[in-house]
Structures are given as structure tokens and as C-alpha cells.
Design a protein around this motif. Structure first.
Motif, PDB file in Angstrom:
ATOM      1  N   PRO A 139      -8.706   1.267 -10.076  1.00 12.65           N
ATOM      2  CA  PRO A 139      -7.768   0.193  -9.246  1.00 12.65           C
ATOM      3  C   PRO A 139      -6.491   0.363  -9.427  1.00 12.65           C
ATOM      4  N   ASP A 140      -6.143   0.379 -10.573  1.00 14.38           N
ATOM      5  CA  ASP A 140      -4.703   0.452 -11.099  1.00 14.38           C
ATOM      6  C   ASP A 140      -4.233   1.813 -10.576  1.00 14.38           C
ATOM      7  N   GLN A 141      -4.954   2.919 -10.763  1.00 13.96           N
ATOM      8  CA  GLN A 141      -4.504   4.148 -10.127  1.00 13.96           C
ATOM      9  C   GLN A 141      -4.064   3.996  -8.801  1.00 13.96           C
ATOM     10  N   VAL A 142      -5.037   3.557  -7.876  1.00  8.46           N
ATOM     11  CA  VAL A 142      -5.042   3.603  -6.530  1.00  8.46           C
ATOM     12  C   VAL A 142      -4.053   2.641  -6.163  1.00  8.46           C
ATOM     13  N   ALA A 143      -3.656   1.414  -6.712  1.00  4.88           N
ATOM     14  CA  ALA A 143      -2.660   0.610  -6.573  1.00  4.88           C
ATOM     15  C   ALA A 143      -1.170   1.202  -6.594  1.00  4.88           C
ATOM     16  N   ASP A 144      -1.145   2.103  -7.828  1.00  8.92           N
ATOM     17  CA  ASP A 144      -0.062   2.677  -8.040  1.00  8.92           C
ATOM     18  C   ASP A 144       0.393   3.814  -6.609  1.00  8.92           C
ATOM     19  N   ARG A 145      -0.568   4.344  -6.277  1.00  5.77           N
ATOM     20  CA  ARG A 145      -0.472   5.220  -5.342  1.00  5.77           C
ATOM     21  C   ARG A 145      -0.015   4.456  -3.762  1.00  5.77           C
ATOM     22  N   LEU A 146      -0.528   3.336  -3.616  1.00  7.13           N
ATOM     23  CA  LEU A 146      -0.390   2.556  -2.612  1.00  7.13           C
ATOM     24  C   LEU A 146       1.035   1.878  -2.576  1.00  7.13           C
TER      25      LEU A 146
ATOM     26  N   LEU B  11      10.896  -5.579  -0.173  1.00  8.38           N
ATOM     27  CA  LEU B  11       9.445  -5.382  -0.498  1.00  8.38           C
ATOM     28  C   LEU B  11       8.564  -6.606  -0.015  1.00  8.38           C
ATOM     29  N   ILE B  12       8.030  -6.048   1.190  1.00 15.65           N
ATOM     30  CA  ILE B  12       7.048  -7.197   1.893  1.00 15.65           C
ATOM     31  C   ILE B  12       5.796  -7.154   1.259  1.00 15.65           C
TER      32      ILE B  12
ATOM     33  N   ILE C 201       8.348   2.947   0.582  1.00 15.33           N
ATOM     34  CA  ILE C 201       8.993   3.343   1.901  1.00 15.33           C
ATOM     35  C   ILE C 201       8.888   2.603   3.253  1.00 15.33           C
ATOM     36  N   GLY C 202       8.135   1.577   2.960  1.00 15.48           N
ATOM     37  CA  GLY C 202       8.139   0.682   4.366  1.00 15.48           C
ATOM     38  C   GLY C 202       6.888   0.286   4.778  1.00 15.48           C
ATOM     39  N   VAL C 203       5.646   0.782   4.189  1.00 15.08           N
ATOM     40  CA  VAL C 203       4.304   0.573   4.770  1.00 15.08           C
ATOM     41  C   VAL C 203       3.848  -0.803   4.175  1.00 15.08           C
ATOM     42  N   SER C 204       3.519  -1.756   5.026  1.00 13.93           N
ATOM     43  CA  SER C 204       3.075  -3.126   4.447  1.00 13.93           C
ATOM     44  C   SER C 204       1.590  -3.548   4.889  1.00 13.93           C
ATOM     45  N   SER C 205       0.864  -2.548   5.689  1.00 14.62           N
ATOM     46  CA  SER C 205      -0.588  -2.805   6.244  1.00 14.62           C
ATOM     47  C   SER C 205      -1.301  -1.696   5.916  1.00 14.62           C
ATOM     48  N   PHE C 206      -2.494  -2.073   5.258  1.00 14.41           N
ATOM     49  CA  PHE C 206      -3.356  -1.063   4.803  1.00 14.41           C
ATOM     50  C   PHE C 206      -4.672  -1.148   5.474  1.00 14.41           C
ATOM     51  N   ILE C 207      -5.289  -0.303   6.246  1.00 15.61           N
ATOM     52  CA  ILE C 207      -6.711  -0.493   6.744  1.00 15.61           C
ATOM     53  C   ILE C 207      -7.653   0.805   6.170  1.00 15.61           C
TER      54      ILE C 207
ATOM     55  N   ILE D   4       9.594  -3.756  13.398  1.00 14.18           N
ATOM     56  CA  ILE D   4       8.374  -3.266  13.277  1.00 14.18           C
ATOM     57  C   ILE D   4       7.950  -3.095  12.022  1.00 14.18           C
ATOM     58  N   ARG D   5       6.530  -3.715  11.596  1.00 16.47           N
ATOM     59  CA  ARG D   5       6.080  -3.270  10.607  1.00 16.47           C
ATOM     60  C   ARG D   5       5.308  -1.918  10.315  1.00 16.47           C
TER      61      ARG D   5
END
Length: 400
Positions: free
Chosen positions: A344-351, A8-9, A357-363, A256-257
Motif C-alpha cells: 500500500p505505501d509503495q503504490v501510494a507513493d506512485r499515485l 494539492l486536491i 501533476i494534477g491527477v485527482s481521480s483514480f479508477i 477540469i479535473r
């Protein structure tokens, strides 16, 4: 089926700078004057909300990303501009020097988004000779970034800012000779050395096979437009496949991230969030909707075609893809138009599902970007709080 274990990154959060226009609605003419003063306000709001970087777009009606990025960095403290570097439009040795200079003057805050191509019309207008040859553009991009990267690495051999003041120092830097299909260099050197070591990171996106093969060679962060979880997992595994092939065939081991571009609509209640999301598209007229959808359906971009397929699959459910995940903007906005909608909590759960699964950067971005940067700010501590709670168990994720 293959399995890999990921740690977990700690995720990074970036925003989007609306240099081509901003306002509360899409499908209509942007309501706001988007000038440098407005961009500074957005950048400062982004920083205040807890975002650490922002994507500055390129092409079309956008202002120049390099100059805008340097300007915004001068008016912020930690804000990192993610600048578009476009192979074929600027010579690689010059891009290396410009990029290193930007990193030096910002104190190590420069990030670079490798833009291999855009629309054929934009590339023709910019004088790109490979406007209609996608495979060649990716080959050119791989050569280009190899040159820039090596020039940056070599430049660290010079101690201090001495190269120009004392030319005897030139012998201390390893000069680069390069002979490729698209570029050649004799005695190449870049100065100053970038602050970040070994070099500022390269962000890179593209959904085609050629793009993913290129990503395995050059990307530090591989960017995707938001899609359903299984689709993103599949894209990550495809890049990992090419990365492993590179290791086996050439002995090149790279890390790779993975990153994702999405819209967000965040409010105190889910009902308020969905109402705000629907308002964004409330002023589009049917003629504009039809014209835009037709244009998207004929887009050459594989990424855009994937966005089209997500939208088509969700159409019967009022464009709801899944919990707190909506395709309603994608009929009007191209590119990363899928939106996470909720508290915020709902969207945090989705992210966090994507982090798993390996996603660590969000734009992320929203309409209008100035206010939505602030309204979405509580999302960042919500994600981090939830990850801290999970980290106490030392959890790792097995990904198939």
C-alpha cells in the motif's frame, strides 16, 4: 515551456464493475458467473473498502449500465455509479431526464461517463450511423452534452416536485431551443431537477486531438489510461491548451479535473504483490497472446496505440515500466491495463507522483475484482495519510 501552479486536491477513488466477466486470470474464459447478485457483492465490497464510486462499462457483452447502476445504488449507501452516457444512441433530452431521475432516486449519487464511441463493430450493432466517422462523433458529443447540461441547469428553476402536479409551474422553467448539426430541440425541458448542482459531473476520455478539444468544452473530469508520468503530464497540458484557447476565443472559463484508469495488485510485501501479478497472466496460451497483440496493434483507438507503445518500450525489462509499474497485462487486456504493483505505501507513493501533476481521480481494478477491491483498500488511507503529512507545509506544485 509553460508553467502552472496547482493545489494539492483531495483525490477520489473509484473501482470497476466487471459486468463482462470476472476471475483471477486473464486470457482465458472468465471463471465466475457474473450476475446481478455477484455485482451487488462487488459493489458492497467496493464501498466497504473505502472507494466512493465505480465505473460501470458499456458495449460488447456488458449488461446495461443504467439499470445495473441503479440496482447497485439501491444496495449501497455511498456508492456512486459512474454510468455510460452514449451520444447518438439515446436522444439528449431523454438522457437528461433519465440522468436527473437517477440522481434524484439515488440522493445525488449519479455520475456520467461520456462514451463517444467504441469498436466499429459494437457501434454498428447498436445502430450508430457514425460508426466509421470519429471526427463527427466528437462533434455530435459536444452538441449532445451541451443540451443535457443546459437542460439540467434550467430544471433547477422549478421549485420542488411540482412541474407535473401543477402545470402552471412550467412557465417558471426556461425552455431550451437548440439547433445544431446533429440535434435540434424546441421548447426542451427536463424534469426532475438533479440533486447535484449545477448538474452531475461528466467524466470523459479520449487521446486524440479531437477528443482533447471536446474535453475542453464538456468534461468535468478528463480520464486517461495509466501511462508513464511524463506522458500523463503531456496529455494534461494538451487539454489545458485547448481549455485556454476556449477561454480566449469564446470567453468560456472552465475548470477540469484529471483522472486515470489503472490496475492494482497490492499485498503486504512487494514480493507477494509481484507474484500475484504474474499469476494473473499465467494461464494464457501463446495463440491467444499472439491474436490479441495483433488485434491491439491494428486498433483505431489512439489511446490503445499509446498503451501499445508503453508495452513495447517496457518489453525488454520484463514489462516493468518503472518502480511498482508494470505493463504485463497490456498484451492481453485492452484499455487501462497498466498496473501498479507493490505494498500500500509503495503504490501510494506512485499515485502521489500523479497527484503532484494534477491527477485527482483514480479508477482502479484487479483480478478478481471482488477480492482485489478489499485487498487494495489499505491504499486509500495510505495516500490520504501521506497527503496530510505534506499538506502541513502548504505545498503547491509547479508543473511544466
Amino acid at each position: 515551456m509553460t508553467f502552472r501552479t496547482i493545489d494539492l486536491i483531495e483525490p477520489e477513488f473509484g473501482w470497476y464493475m466487471p459486468t463482462r466477466g470476472d476471475g483471477p486470470y486473464i486470457g482465458v474464459k472468465p471463471e465466475r458467473v457474473v450476475d446481478t447478485a455477484y455485482m451487488i457483492r462487488v459493489a458492497q465490497a467496493v464501498e466497504e473498502a473505502g472507494y466512493t464510486f465505480a465505473l460501470i462499462p458499456t458495449g460488447g457483452a456488458c449488461t446495461d449500465a443504467w439499470i445495473m447502476g441503479a440496482t447497485l445504488a439501491a444496495h449501497t449507501k455511498v456508492f456512486k455509479p459512474l454510468i455510460a452516457m452514449r451520444p447518438g444512441l439515446i436522444a439528449p433530452a431523454l438522457a437528461a431526464r433519465m440522468g436527473a431521475t437517477l440522481d434524484e432516486v439515488t440522493g445525488g449519487r449519479a455520475l456520467f461517463n461520456i462514451v463517444t464511441g467504441s469498436s466499429a463493430e459494437d457501434m454498428k450493432a447498436m445502430g450508430d450511423p457514425l460508426a466509421f466517422d470519429k471526427e463527427a462523433r466528437y462533434e455530435r458529443t459536444a452538441e449532445y452534452i451541451k443540451i443535457v447540461r443546459q437542460l439540467w441547469i434550467n430544471s433547477h428553476n422549478v421549485e420542488g416536485n411540482t412541474l407535473l402536479a401543477n402545470r402552471s409551474k412550467e412557465k417558471e422553467i426556461e425552455r431550451l431551443d437548440f439547433s445544431g448539426k446533429y440535434f435540434s430541440l424546441e421548447g426542451g425541458v427536463s424534469y426532475p431537477a438533479p440533486v447535484q448542482r449545477p448538474h452531475p459531473p461528466f467524466y470523459f476520455g479520449g487521446s486524440s486531438v479531437a477528443a482533447k478539444r471536446t474535453a475542453a468544452e464538456i468534461a468535468d473530469v478528463y480520464l486517461m489510461w495509466a501511462e508513464p508520468l511524463d506522458w500523463i503530464r503531456e496529455q494534461i497540458e494538451e487539454v489545458e491548451y485547448h481549455r485556454e484557447r476556449l477561454r480566449v476565443s469564446q470567453g468560456i472559463g472552465r475548470t477540469i479535473r484529471y483522472g486515470m484508469r489503472a490496475q492494482v495488485v497490492i499485498r503486504d510485501t512487494e514480493e507477494e504483490a509481484w507474484a500475484a501479478a504474474k499469476r494473473i497472466v499465467s494461464k494464457v496460451d501463446p495463440a491467444t497472446l499472439h491474436e490479441t497483440e495483433t488485434r491491439f496493434l491494428h486498433a483505431e483507438s489512439e489511446g490503445q496505440q499509446r498503451q501499445n507503445r508503453v508495452r513495447q518500450l517496457a518489453a525488454k525489462d520484463d514489462y516493468v515500466i518503472g518502480p511498482n509499474f508494470w505493463a504485463g497485462l497490456s498484451a492481453i487486456r485492452g484499455g487501462g491495463a497498466m498496473a501498479f504493483v507493490g505494498t500500500p505505501d509503495q503504490v501510494a507513493d506512485r499515485l502521489i507522483e500523479y497527484i503532484d501533476i494534477g491527477v485527482s481521480s483514480f479508477i482502479l481494478s484487479g483480478y478478481p475484482n471482488l477480492e482485489e477491491a478489499t485487498l487494495s483498500g489499505p491504499l486509500i488511507p495510505a495516500v490520504r495519510r501521506k497527503l496530510r503529512e505534506r499538506a502541513a507545509s502548504g505545498q503547491k506544485i509547479s508543473v511544466s
